[in-house]
Design a protein around this motif. Structure first.
Motif, PDB file in Angstrom:
ATOM      1  N   ALA A  77    -113.578  77.296 -14.659  1.00  0.00           N
ATOM      2  CA  ALA A  77    -112.956  77.718 -16.008  1.00  0.00           C
ATOM      3  C   ALA A  77    -113.548  78.256 -17.019  1.00  0.00           C
ATOM      4  CB  ALA A  77    -111.742  76.688 -16.489  1.00  0.00           C
ATOM      5  N   ALA A  78    -114.675  77.624 -17.236  1.00  0.00           N
ATOM      6  CA  ALA A  78    -115.811  77.871 -18.255  1.00  0.00           C
ATOM      7  C   ALA A  78    -116.453  79.310 -18.047  1.00  0.00           C
ATOM      8  CB  ALA A  78    -116.813  77.005 -18.397  1.00  0.00           C
ATOM      9  N   VAL A  79    -117.029  79.380 -16.732  1.00  0.00           N
ATOM     10  CA  VAL A  79    -117.317  80.727 -16.165  1.00  0.00           C
ATOM     11  C   VAL A  79    -116.555  81.748 -16.041  1.00  0.00           C
ATOM     12  CG1 VAL A  79    -118.799  81.627 -14.458  1.00  0.00           C
ATOM     13  CG2 VAL A  79    -119.341  79.482 -15.190  1.00  0.00           C
ATOM     14  N   TYR A  80    -115.348  81.520 -15.634  1.00  0.00           N
ATOM     15  CA  TYR A  80    -114.214  82.332 -15.375  1.00  0.00           C
ATOM     16  C   TYR A  80    -112.974  82.231 -16.205  1.00  0.00           C
ATOM     17  CZ  TYR A  80    -117.150  83.586 -11.232  1.00  0.00           C
ATOM     18  OH  TYR A  80    -118.307  83.551 -10.499  1.00  0.00           O
ATOM     19  N   PRO A  81    -112.923  82.410 -17.555  1.00  0.00           N
ATOM     20  CA  PRO A  81    -111.942  81.989 -18.338  1.00  0.00           C
ATOM     21  C   PRO A  81    -110.678  82.701 -18.143  1.00  0.00           C
ATOM     22  CG  PRO A  81    -113.537  83.194 -19.708  1.00  0.00           C
ATOM     23  CD  PRO A  81    -114.063  82.992 -18.322  1.00  0.00           C
ATOM     24  N   ASP A  82    -110.906  83.950 -17.868  1.00  0.00           N
ATOM     25  CA  ASP A  82    -109.406  84.826 -17.471  1.00  0.00           C
ATOM     26  C   ASP A  82    -109.031  84.579 -16.078  1.00  0.00           C
ATOM     27  OD1 ASP A  82    -107.637  86.378 -16.988  1.00  0.00           O
ATOM     28  OD2 ASP A  82    -108.615  88.255 -17.949  1.00  0.00           O
ATOM     29  N   GLU A  83    -107.863  83.585 -15.865  1.00  0.00           N
ATOM     30  CA  GLU A  83    -107.525  83.198 -14.531  1.00  0.00           C
ATOM     31  C   GLU A  83    -107.182  84.211 -13.813  1.00  0.00           C
ATOM     32  OE1 GLU A  83    -104.674  79.788 -13.811  1.00  0.00           O
ATOM     33  OE2 GLU A  83    -104.446  80.006 -16.139  1.00  0.00           O
TER      34      GLU A  83
ATOM     35  N   PHE B  84    -123.824  77.027 -11.444  1.00  0.00           N
ATOM     36  CA  PHE B  84    -123.049  77.026 -12.839  1.00  0.00           C
ATOM     37  C   PHE B  84    -124.107  76.521 -14.088  1.00  0.00           C
ATOM     38  CE2 PHE B  84    -119.430  76.097  -9.950  1.00  0.00           C
ATOM     39  CZ  PHE B  84    -118.583  77.080 -10.497  1.00  0.00           C
ATOM     40  N   GLY B  85    -125.218  76.358 -13.736  1.00  0.00           N
ATOM     41  CA  GLY B  85    -126.349  76.268 -14.743  1.00  0.00           C
ATOM     42  C   GLY B  85    -126.266  74.924 -15.536  1.00  0.00           C
ATOM     43  N   VAL B  86    -125.940  73.792 -14.719  1.00  0.00           N
ATOM     44  CA  VAL B  86    -125.906  72.441 -15.623  1.00  0.00           C
ATOM     45  C   VAL B  86    -126.725  71.505 -14.720  1.00  0.00           C
ATOM     46  CG1 VAL B  86    -123.498  72.780 -15.958  1.00  0.00           C
ATOM     47  CG2 VAL B  86    -123.892  71.883 -13.722  1.00  0.00           C
ATOM     48  N   PRO B  87    -127.170  70.326 -15.258  1.00  0.00           N
ATOM     49  CA  PRO B  87    -127.790  69.547 -14.437  1.00  0.00           C
ATOM     50  C   PRO B  87    -126.927  68.872 -13.103  1.00  0.00           C
ATOM     51  CG  PRO B  87    -127.582  68.611 -16.554  1.00  0.00           C
ATOM     52  CD  PRO B  87    -126.912  70.161 -16.262  1.00  0.00           C
ATOM     53  N   THR B  88    -127.701  68.398 -12.079  1.00  0.00           N
ATOM     54  CA  THR B  88    -127.080  68.115 -11.158  1.00  0.00           C
ATOM     55  C   THR B  88    -126.195  66.759 -11.433  1.00  0.00           C
ATOM     56  OG1 THR B  88    -128.820  69.076  -9.518  1.00  0.00           O
ATOM     57  CG2 THR B  88    -127.246  66.988  -8.724  1.00  0.00           C
TER      58      THR B  88
ATOM     59  N   GLY C 163    -111.985  61.607 -28.564  1.00  0.00           N
ATOM     60  CA  GLY C 163    -112.471  60.525 -28.632  1.00  0.00           C
ATOM     61  C   GLY C 163    -113.953  60.299 -29.333  1.00  0.00           C
ATOM     62  N   LYS C 164    -114.568  61.479 -29.417  1.00  0.00           N
ATOM     63  CA  LYS C 164    -116.000  61.515 -30.414  1.00  0.00           C
ATOM     64  C   LYS C 164    -115.847  62.144 -31.618  1.00  0.00           C
ATOM     65  CE  LYS C 164    -118.492  60.901 -25.999  1.00  0.00           C
ATOM     66  NZ  LYS C 164    -117.571  60.782 -25.168  1.00  0.00           N
ATOM     67  N   GLY C 165    -114.273  62.588 -31.983  1.00  0.00           N
ATOM     68  CA  GLY C 165    -114.422  63.371 -33.230  1.00  0.00           C
ATOM     69  C   GLY C 165    -114.191  65.092 -32.888  1.00  0.00           C
ATOM     70  N   ASN C 166    -114.736  65.400 -31.330  1.00  0.00           N
ATOM     71  CA  ASN C 166    -114.524  66.606 -31.210  1.00  0.00           C
ATOM     72  C   ASN C 166    -113.110  67.292 -30.902  1.00  0.00           C
ATOM     73  OD1 ASN C 166    -117.524  66.955 -31.016  1.00  0.00           O
ATOM     74  ND2 ASN C 166    -117.360  65.825 -29.238  1.00  0.00           N
ATOM     75  N   PRO C 167    -112.924  68.434 -31.287  1.00  0.00           N
ATOM     76  CA  PRO C 167    -111.474  68.836 -30.956  1.00  0.00           C
ATOM     77  C   PRO C 167    -111.143  68.635 -29.419  1.00  0.00           C
ATOM     78  CG  PRO C 167    -112.294  70.189 -32.280  1.00  0.00           C
ATOM     79  CD  PRO C 167    -113.498  69.311 -32.040  1.00  0.00           C
ATOM     80  N   ARG C 168    -110.070  68.359 -28.818  1.00  0.00           N
ATOM     81  CA  ARG C 168    -109.692  68.227 -27.284  1.00  0.00           C
ATOM     82  C   ARG C 168    -109.487  69.652 -27.058  1.00  0.00           C
ATOM     83  NH1 ARG C 168    -105.418  64.519 -27.167  1.00  0.00           N
ATOM     84  NH2 ARG C 168    -107.054  63.021 -27.047  1.00  0.00           N
ATOM     85  N   ARG C 169    -110.208  69.834 -25.995  1.00  0.00           N
ATOM     86  CA  ARG C 169    -109.922  71.251 -25.514  1.00  0.00           C
ATOM     87  C   ARG C 169    -108.735  71.333 -24.755  1.00  0.00           C
ATOM     88  NH1 ARG C 169    -113.916  72.950 -21.433  1.00  0.00           N
ATOM     89  NH2 ARG C 169    -114.153  70.882 -21.078  1.00  0.00           N
ATOM     90  N   ALA C 170    -107.932  72.404 -24.700  1.00  0.00           N
ATOM     91  CA  ALA C 170    -106.689  72.759 -23.669  1.00  0.00           C
ATOM     92  C   ALA C 170    -107.218  72.331 -22.389  1.00  0.00           C
ATOM     93  CB  ALA C 170    -106.147  74.096 -24.068  1.00  0.00           C
ATOM     94  N   ALA C 171    -106.435  71.802 -21.642  1.00  0.00           N
ATOM     95  CA  ALA C 171    -106.744  71.567 -20.330  1.00  0.00           C
ATOM     96  C   ALA C 171    -107.210  72.686 -19.605  1.00  0.00           C
ATOM     97  CB  ALA C 171    -105.427  70.846 -19.585  1.00  0.00           C
ATOM     98  N   ALA C 172    -108.196  72.737 -18.781  1.00  0.00           N
ATOM     99  CA  ALA C 172    -108.541  73.843 -17.961  1.00  0.00           C
ATOM    100  C   ALA C 172    -107.631  74.373 -17.089  1.00  0.00           C
ATOM    101  CB  ALA C 172    -109.922  73.372 -17.297  1.00  0.00           C
ATOM    102  N   PRO C 173    -107.565  75.590 -16.904  1.00  0.00           N
ATOM    103  CA  PRO C 173    -106.460  76.073 -15.782  1.00  0.00           C
ATOM    104  C   PRO C 173    -106.639  75.511 -14.683  1.00  0.00           C
ATOM    105  CG  PRO C 173    -107.375  77.842 -16.978  1.00  0.00           C
ATOM    106  CD  PRO C 173    -107.967  76.831 -17.714  1.00  0.00           C
ATOM    107  N   ASP C 174    -106.110  75.213 -13.767  1.00  0.00           N
ATOM    108  CA  ASP C 174    -106.366  74.483 -12.447  1.00  0.00           C
ATOM    109  C   ASP C 174    -106.244  75.534 -11.195  1.00  0.00           C
ATOM    110  OD1 ASP C 174    -106.096  72.954 -10.306  1.00  0.00           O
ATOM    111  OD2 ASP C 174    -104.206  72.182 -10.206  1.00  0.00           O
ATOM    112  N   PRO C 175    -107.867  75.957 -11.035  1.00  0.00           N
ATOM    113  CA  PRO C 175    -108.092  76.803  -9.921  1.00  0.00           C
ATOM    114  C   PRO C 175    -107.445  76.432  -8.421  1.00  0.00           C
ATOM    115  CG  PRO C 175    -110.022  76.315 -11.266  1.00  0.00           C
ATOM    116  CD  PRO C 175    -109.006  75.242 -11.641  1.00  0.00           C
ATOM    117  N   GLY C 176    -107.008  75.021  -8.533  1.00  0.00           N
ATOM    118  CA  GLY C 176    -106.707  74.215  -7.170  1.00  0.00           C
ATOM    119  C   GLY C 176    -105.343  75.098  -7.090  1.00  0.00           C
TER     120      GLY C 176
END
Length: 167
Positions: A26-32, A81-85, A148-161
């Motif tokens: 969802a982060a890489v492809y935000p437009d469903e 995806f450019g993230v650590p394993t 839980g850490k003071g960061n705004p909760r993001r809307a649930a990621a669209p479910d590619p499933g």
């Protein structure tokens, strides 16, 4: 217990891979509507990383139908995806990456970027006042949820499933 319930009651790592993978997609492809199907995504992963992965296997991971992912597949997904394993297996790493993804997602909005750029250079007291105003508006719009850490909760990621594997 059987079916989906037993899949969700496995070790914590197994329950998180599907959520973390769908978050990355969802982060890489935000437009469903423009998000590739799993077969196309698997092809992109193969072309980018040189590692074999099928669309069906990717779909199974993203929907939680499979959780026995190999280290080679985790490394391919992380590279693509450019993230650590460790993102897929370490909650602390995942929290940091998810915070960065939330920021990137917010900065895609031109008005948010404009607000951030206009706020740059303000005094600490002015920034505090601006943050208080934003928090009040979020409260008025019932957007006060945090992670839980003071960061705004993001809307649930669209479910590619919801997509079906392409063969």
């Amino acid at each position: 217990m059987g079916g989906a319930q037993s899949r969700r009651s496995g070790p914590p790592t197994e329950r998180k891979i599907d959520r973390r993978l769908t978050t990355l997609i969802a982060a890489v492809y935000p437009d469903e509507r423009r998000r590739p199907g799993y077969a196309k995504l698997a092809q992109e992963i193969r072309e980018t990383t040189g590692r074999a992965i099928s669309g069906t296997y990717l779909w199974e991971l993203a929907t939680g139908k499979k959780s026995n992912v190999t280290l080679d597949h985790l490394e391919a997904l992380a590279q693509f995806f450019g993230v650590p394993t460790e993102y897929f297996v370490n909650d602390e790493v995942a929290d940091k990456v998810d915070s960065q993804l939330a920021l990137v997602s917010a900065l895609r909005d031109a008005q948010v970027r404009h607000l951030a750029l206009r706020a740059h250079g303000l005094s600490p007291a002015s920034l505090d006042a601006l943050l208080a105003m934003v928090e009040e508006v979020r409260r008025l719009q019932d957007l006060t949820g945090t992670d839980g850490k003071g960061n705004p909760r993001r809307a649930a990621a669209p479910d590619p499933g919801a997509q079906h594997p392409e063969h």
